[in-house]
Write a protein that holds these residues in place. Structure first.
Motif, PDB file in Angstrom:
ATOM      1  N   THR A 109       0.833  -1.201   0.000  1.00 41.59           N
ATOM      2  CA  THR A 109       0.000   0.000   0.000  1.00 41.59           C
ATOM      3  C   THR A 109       0.871   1.257   0.000  1.00 41.59           C
ATOM      4  N   GLU A 112       2.427   1.563  -3.438  1.00 42.06           N
ATOM      5  CA  GLU A 112       1.448   2.056  -4.403  1.00 42.06           C
ATOM      6  C   GLU A 112       1.318   3.579  -4.299  1.00 42.06           C
ATOM      7  N   ARG A 113       1.263   4.048  -3.045  1.00 37.14           N
ATOM      8  CA  ARG A 113       1.131   5.483  -2.826  1.00 37.14           C
ATOM      9  C   ARG A 113       2.361   6.212  -3.387  1.00 37.14           C
ATOM     10  N   VAL A 115       4.337   5.254  -5.852  1.00 32.46           N
ATOM     11  CA  VAL A 115       4.291   5.266  -7.313  1.00 32.46           C
ATOM     12  C   VAL A 115       3.314   6.327  -7.800  1.00 32.46           C
ATOM     13  N   GLU A 116       2.165   6.385  -7.127  1.00 34.17           N
ATOM     14  CA  GLU A 116       1.139   7.345  -7.559  1.00 34.17           C
ATOM     15  C   GLU A 116       1.633   8.777  -7.399  1.00 34.17           C
ATOM     16  N   ILE A 117       2.195   9.063  -6.249  1.00 41.13           N
ATOM     17  CA  ILE A 117       2.569  10.448  -5.941  1.00 41.13           C
ATOM     18  C   ILE A 117       3.748  10.900  -6.807  1.00 41.13           C
ATOM     19  N   SER A 119       4.203   9.970  -9.888  1.00 39.41           N
ATOM     20  CA  SER A 119       3.878  10.071 -11.309  1.00 39.41           C
ATOM     21  C   SER A 119       3.049  11.312 -11.635  1.00 39.41           C
ATOM     22  N   ARG A 120       2.820  12.150 -10.624  1.00 40.08           N
ATOM     23  CA  ARG A 120       2.116  13.395 -10.945  1.00 40.08           C
ATOM     24  C   ARG A 120       3.086  14.343 -11.650  1.00 40.08           C
ATOM     25  N   SER A 132       8.198   9.832 -13.293  1.00 38.69           N
ATOM     26  CA  SER A 132       7.588   8.719 -12.573  1.00 38.69           C
ATOM     27  C   SER A 132       8.701   7.930 -11.909  1.00 38.69           C
ATOM     28  N   GLN A 167       7.203   2.739 -13.714  1.00 42.85           N
ATOM     29  CA  GLN A 167       6.045   3.349 -13.046  1.00 42.85           C
ATOM     30  C   GLN A 167       5.185   2.300 -12.337  1.00 42.85           C
ATOM     31  N   THR A 168       5.861   1.445 -11.611  1.00 42.54           N
ATOM     32  CA  THR A 168       5.145   0.387 -10.922  1.00 42.54           C
ATOM     33  C   THR A 168       5.995  -0.087  -9.745  1.00 42.54           C
TER      34      THR A 168
END
Ligand code: C2E
Ligand code: MG
Ligand code: MG
Length: 431
Positions: A109, A112-113, A115-117, A119-120, A132, A167-168
């Protein structure tokens, strides 16, 4: 005292980002693992690597690169929880030591956060920076309870995340070790293969959609690895790109394919794939003209297939190279169209005379409504921009009829013809 404190800070923290540096990271990791062992708790180690930092640094300059790293550091601080440790351990490499996680799910988790943050997109001094990151996760004690083992396993997970499309994130698992060994051994074989020219070329015929006559062929590279058997170009070309071998391999394909095509009937054209890395090489136009001169193939019979990734980032240089090539009379086509950014501005800016609709759409025809409308739209786009359209990956009669109804110019696929050896193609071509 102040100087002492400052020295202390400098030796423990990264000056650019204020994050813990490599030395301090190792100390923290050591302490955290010891504590976790005593308290029977789990610790997660996230190794983080930015995906496109080098080109950003190269094209926008180091001062902007530094700002990017600072923003990334802030984002990582946000993604981490109180008490977690965030460190910068190399140029564009970061790490997070995360505590109090009950199970691997909790760690993923966090990953995941991150990677998400990461890639902005960022806006820095008027530049939109698309960035990313990839993340590898190792858990202690599950994947090692001493710092070296844990770092090594998290690195393996990171490596696999990077080669699994970036990006993963990936959580370490033992089978990743096998994948890495395979990859290492492929790298070594590929180096040998490129020294000894162990590649073969096959040709897949292309037909006119309306008359069903053969109009050309696409050269496709084949490699049988002595250890691992037949390897797909989708696997070995990216490795060759990374190892810096692709320009050499690519010029060889160009040279040999032009020689072969010079022996075909004159109405049959040749298409050769060019990797984005080759396009970055300013010698490409020279390589092309040399291949044409040596083989005697008319430039009008040659078409180079590029993908949109080649046009991203460095589009000035790509534009120059492509214009040089086009000025020799060679055509350029945009391969795998629809799968990348599909930016319409490319079609306008670059000297592109053909679009190849990606097989992922063609293969869902005619039933998939989304794919059908995409194919229809690309076909219309092509005719209004006076570009030729090829549909690739046609496997069934109903796909073929759909494509013919859309007025695509050419078709290519297993239905009409699989890739075949040069001698077989010569027979097919009618000579
Ligand atoms: P691509 O340029 O899009 O080539 C078409 C791929 O689709 C080929 O795969 C071809 O065998 C496959 N194909 C054609 N018709 C059908 C069909 O009806 N069904 C299915 N399922 N597949 C079909 P291949 O030969 O494995 O090549 C894969 C990719 O590797 C190529 O995609 C191209 O991007 C790259 N590649 C191949 N040869 C070269 C080369 O010499 N240089 C470079 N840079 N890339 C190459
Ligand atoms: Mg192609
Ligand atoms: Mg394609």
């Amino acid at each position: 005292k102040e100087t002492e404190q400052q020295l202390q800070f400098l030796s423990n923290y990264d000056r650019l980002t204020g994050l813990a540096n490599r030395t301090q990271f190792r100390e923290h990791l050591h302490k955290s693992l010891t504590l976790a062992r005593l308290n029977r708790e789990k610790v997660a180690l996230l190794m983080i690597d930015l995906d496109r930092f080098k080109p950003i640094n190269d094209t926008l300059g180091h001062p902007i690169g530094d700002l990017v790293l600072q923003r990334i550091a802030n984002r990582l601080r946000l993604a981490a929880r109180d008490g977690d440790i965030v460190a910068r351990i190399g140029g564009d490499e970061f790490a997070i030591i995360a505590f109090g996680l009950g199970n691997p799910d909790a760690a993923t988790t966090v990953a995941e956060r991150v990677v998400e943050i990461l890639s902005r997109p960022m806006i820095i001094e008027g530049n939109v920076v698309e960035i990313s990151g990839s993340v590898g996760v190792g858990m202690a004690p599950d994947h090692g309870s001493d710092p070296d083992a844990l770092v090594q396993h998290a690195d393996i997970a990171l490596y696999s995340a990077k080669h699994g499309g970036k990006q993963t994130y990936r959580l370490f698992e033992p089978r990743l070790m096998e994948a890495i060994q395979r990859r290492r051994s492929l790298e070594a074989s590929l180096r040998r293969a490129s020294m000894r020219n162990e590649f073969r070329i096959v040709y897949q015929p292309v037909f006119s959609s309306a008359q069903g006559e053969i109009t050309g062929a696409e050269a496709l590279l084949r490699w049988t690895c002595p250890q691992h058997g037949e390897i797909s170009p989708t696997e070995f070309i990216p490795i060759a790109e990374e190892l810096g071998l692709v320009s050499r391999i690519g010029s060889d394909v160009l040279r040999r394919a032009c020689k072969d095509a010079a022996g075909w009937p004159e109405h049959i054209d040749l298409a050769v794939n060019v990797s984005p890395v080759q396009l970055l090489d300013p010698r490409l136009p020279q390589t092309v003209s040399q291949a044409l001169a040596d083989s005697g193939l008319a430039p009008e019979r040659l078409e180079l297939e590029i993908t949109e990734t080649a046009l991203l980032n460095n589009d000035e240089a790509a534009l120059r190279t492509l214009t040089h090539i086009r000025d020799q009379g060679v055509r350029i086509s945009l391969d795998d169209f629809g799968t990348g950014y599909s930016s319409l501005s490319y079609l306008h800016r670059f000297p592109i005379s053909r679009i190849k609709i990606d097989k992922s759409f063609v293969q869902k025809l005619p039933d998939d409504v989304g794919s059908a409308s995409i194919v229809r739209a690309i076909a219309q786009l092509g005719s209004s921009l006076s570009m030729k359209i090829t549909a690739e990956g046609i496997e069934t009669d109903s796909q073929l009829s759909f494509i013919q109804e859309q007025g695509c110019d050419e078709v290519q696929g297993f239905l009409t013809g699989r890739p075949i050896a040069p001698a077989d193609f010569l027979l097919l071509a009618g000579r």
